[in-house]
Design an enzyme around this catalytic site. Structure first.
Site, PDB file in Angstrom:
ATOM      1  N   HIS A 136      59.859  25.996  29.936  1.00  0.00           N
ATOM      2  CA  HIS A 136      60.655  25.767  28.708  1.00  0.00           C
ATOM      3  C   HIS A 136      59.750  25.244  27.589  1.00  0.00           C
ATOM      4  O   HIS A 136      59.775  25.764  26.473  1.00  0.00           O
ATOM      5  CB  HIS A 136      61.771  24.755  28.969  1.00  0.00           C
ATOM      6  CG  HIS A 136      62.382  24.210  27.703  1.00  0.00           C
ATOM      7  ND1 HIS A 136      63.407  24.851  27.031  1.00  0.00           N
ATOM      8  CD2 HIS A 136      62.080  23.111  26.960  1.00  0.00           C
ATOM      9  CE1 HIS A 136      63.726  24.154  25.938  1.00  0.00           C
ATOM     10  NE2 HIS A 136      62.925  23.097  25.870  1.00  0.00           N
ATOM     11  N   GLU A 182      65.733  23.296  19.141  1.00  0.00           N
ATOM     12  CA  GLU A 182      66.173  23.825  20.444  1.00  0.00           C
ATOM     13  C   GLU A 182      67.061  25.065  20.308  1.00  0.00           C
ATOM     14  O   GLU A 182      66.941  26.003  21.101  1.00  0.00           O
ATOM     15  CB  GLU A 182      66.934  22.749  21.231  1.00  0.00           C
ATOM     16  CG  GLU A 182      66.099  21.572  21.673  1.00  0.00           C
ATOM     17  CD  GLU A 182      65.001  21.932  22.697  1.00  0.00           C
ATOM     18  OE1 GLU A 182      64.243  21.038  23.071  1.00  0.00           O
ATOM     19  OE2 GLU A 182      64.896  23.104  23.112  1.00  0.00           O
ATOM     20  N   SER A 201      63.850  30.316  25.835  1.00  0.00           N
ATOM     21  CA  SER A 201      63.411  30.174  27.243  1.00  0.00           C
ATOM     22  C   SER A 201      64.568  30.478  28.202  1.00  0.00           C
ATOM     23  O   SER A 201      64.457  30.272  29.404  1.00  0.00           O
ATOM     24  CB  SER A 201      62.883  28.754  27.485  1.00  0.00           C
ATOM     25  OG  SER A 201      63.856  27.805  27.085  1.00  0.00           O
TER      26      SER A 201
HETATM   27  N1  HBI Z   1      61.029  14.083  26.170  1.00  0.00           N
HETATM   28  N2  HBI Z   1      59.336  15.264  27.218  1.00  0.00           N
HETATM   29  C1  HBI Z   1      60.386  15.253  26.382  1.00  0.00           C
HETATM   30  N3  HBI Z   1      60.795  16.381  25.783  1.00  0.00           N
HETATM   31  C2  HBI Z   1      61.854  16.407  24.940  1.00  0.00           C
HETATM   32  O1  HBI Z   1      62.222  17.454  24.388  1.00  0.00           O
HETATM   33  C3  HBI Z   1      62.540  15.203  24.675  1.00  0.00           C
HETATM   34  C4  HBI Z   1      62.092  14.037  25.321  1.00  0.00           C
HETATM   35  N4  HBI Z   1      62.738  12.874  25.097  1.00  0.00           N
HETATM   36  C5  HBI Z   1      63.874  12.756  24.205  1.00  0.00           C
HETATM   37  C6  HBI Z   1      64.284  14.060  23.615  1.00  0.00           C
HETATM   38  N5  HBI Z   1      63.610  15.189  23.827  1.00  0.00           N
HETATM   39  C7  HBI Z   1      65.520  14.167  22.768  1.00  0.00           C
HETATM   40  O2  HBI Z   1      66.301  13.002  22.880  1.00  0.00           O
HETATM   41  C8  HBI Z   1      65.161  14.408  21.296  1.00  0.00           C
HETATM   42  O3  HBI Z   1      66.353  14.609  20.579  1.00  0.00           O
HETATM   43  C9  HBI Z   1      64.441  13.255  20.753  1.00  0.00           C
HETATM   44 FE    FE Z   2      62.919  21.578  24.399  1.00  0.00          FE
END
Ligand code: HBI
Ligand code: FE
Length: 292
Positions: A136, A182, A201
């Site tokens: 993804h 997203e 994805s």
């Molecule tokens: N952590 N590794 C990773 N990838 C993400 O897409 C991600 C995250 N932590 C929080 C988050 N996304 C979402 O809460 C975003 O809206 C910030």
């Molecule tokens: Fe993502």
């Protein structure tokens, strides 16, 4: 390292992955040698299936950058991609054990470092996985980081996230991330195209998002997005359409403080109903002969 449960979208659940070797900033080693042959084969199957779907569905900027991911037959080494990405837009990708707390996530984005999960889904998760895995993150998110305007949007988003945390506005910014990075769509002279990683994805949602008559497709408006909740475990009821990546970047320009004040004292807006003033984008026509 003790890891705080991470909210991803609206739900909180213990994160998947080994956080014991994560650094203070939640980055870790990719440990490329630890991937087994069956993991490389699964990645290759995921890649082959998705790359075939991209023409006519993904935006041109994404399709043109797919080659930058390197090998199609095995999980790429993150460092190899970072070497190219630094030269293209001064971004790099960093390995993380999985979902990380929002502050750490925004901090990495604000420093042009994109967190890529090191683990790959299991074979039985081939068609659907709730949490982001290496496929993804690499296939969905990394190609557009090669686009200079989108790359700047992602850094601006990171900076905005650090400010939002102080304003207790993370849930609103999470909506902006959700409906653009997203699940975002972009209008082109040849019809709607996808730029959102969560769609790109996913084999099923790539077609659904562009051609199904079930969801609504609304013009992107910052406040509309900030006031619209989302679902994390099913196809979306609403998609938001931008006219250009510049429009997205420009949306991050104002100081969000007064916007957060307005949004936090306003009722959420319907994710499966449109406002009287809202127009909708029609779905793309199905290719000739395609099953409806
Ligand atoms: N952590 N590794 C990773 N990838 C993400 O897409 C991600 C995250 N932590 C929080 C988050 N996304 C979402 O809460 C975003 O809206 C910030
Ligand atoms: Fe993502």
């Amino acid at each position: 390292m003790a890891v705080a449960p991470v909210t991803y979208g609206a739900s909180t659940r213990p994160p998947r992955g080994d956080y014991s070797t994560a650094r203070e900033d939640y980055t870790c080693e990719q440990s490329w040698a630890a991937y087994g042959a069956e993991e490389h084969a699964l990645y290759a199957r995921l890649f082959q299936r998705q790359v075939r779907q991209m023409p006519g569905h993904a935006c041109d900027e994404f399709v043109h950058a797919l080659g930058q991911l390197g090998s199609k037959s095995e999980i790429p080494r993150f460092e190899d991609i970072s070497d190219k990405l630094r030269r293209a837009t001064r971004w790099e990708i960093v390995a993380v054990p999985g979902l990380i707390p929002e502050r750490a996530f925004f901090s990495l984005l604000a420093n042009r470092r994109f967190p890529v999960t090191v683990w790959l889904r299991r074979p039985e998760e081939f068609d659907y996985i709730v949490e982001p895995d290496v496929f993804h993150d690499l296939f969905g998110h990394v190609p557009l980081l090669f686009n200079p305007v989108f790359a700047d949007y992602m850094q601006a988003f990171g900076g905005g996230g650090l400010k939002a945390e102080g304003l207790h506005a993370l849930e609103y910014l999470a909506r902006l991330y959700w409906y653009t990075v997203e699940f975002g769509l972009i209008a082109t002279p040849r019809g709607l195209r996808v730029y959102g990683a969560g769609i790109l994805s996913s084999a099923g949602e790539t077609v659904y998002a562009l051609t199904s008559h079930k969801p609504q497709r609304l013009p992107f408006s910052l406040e509309r997005v900030l006031r619209t909740p989302y679902k994390i475990d099913d196809y979306q009821d609403s998609y938001f359409v931008i006219e250009s990546f510049a429009q997205l970047f420009d949306a991050t320009a104002p100081d969000f403080t007064p916007i957060y004040e307005r949004v936090s004292t306003s009722a959420p807006l319907p994710l499966n109903g449109r406002l009287p003033t809202e127009r909708v984008y029609p779905p793309n026509a199905l290719p000739a002969g395609a099953a409806a």
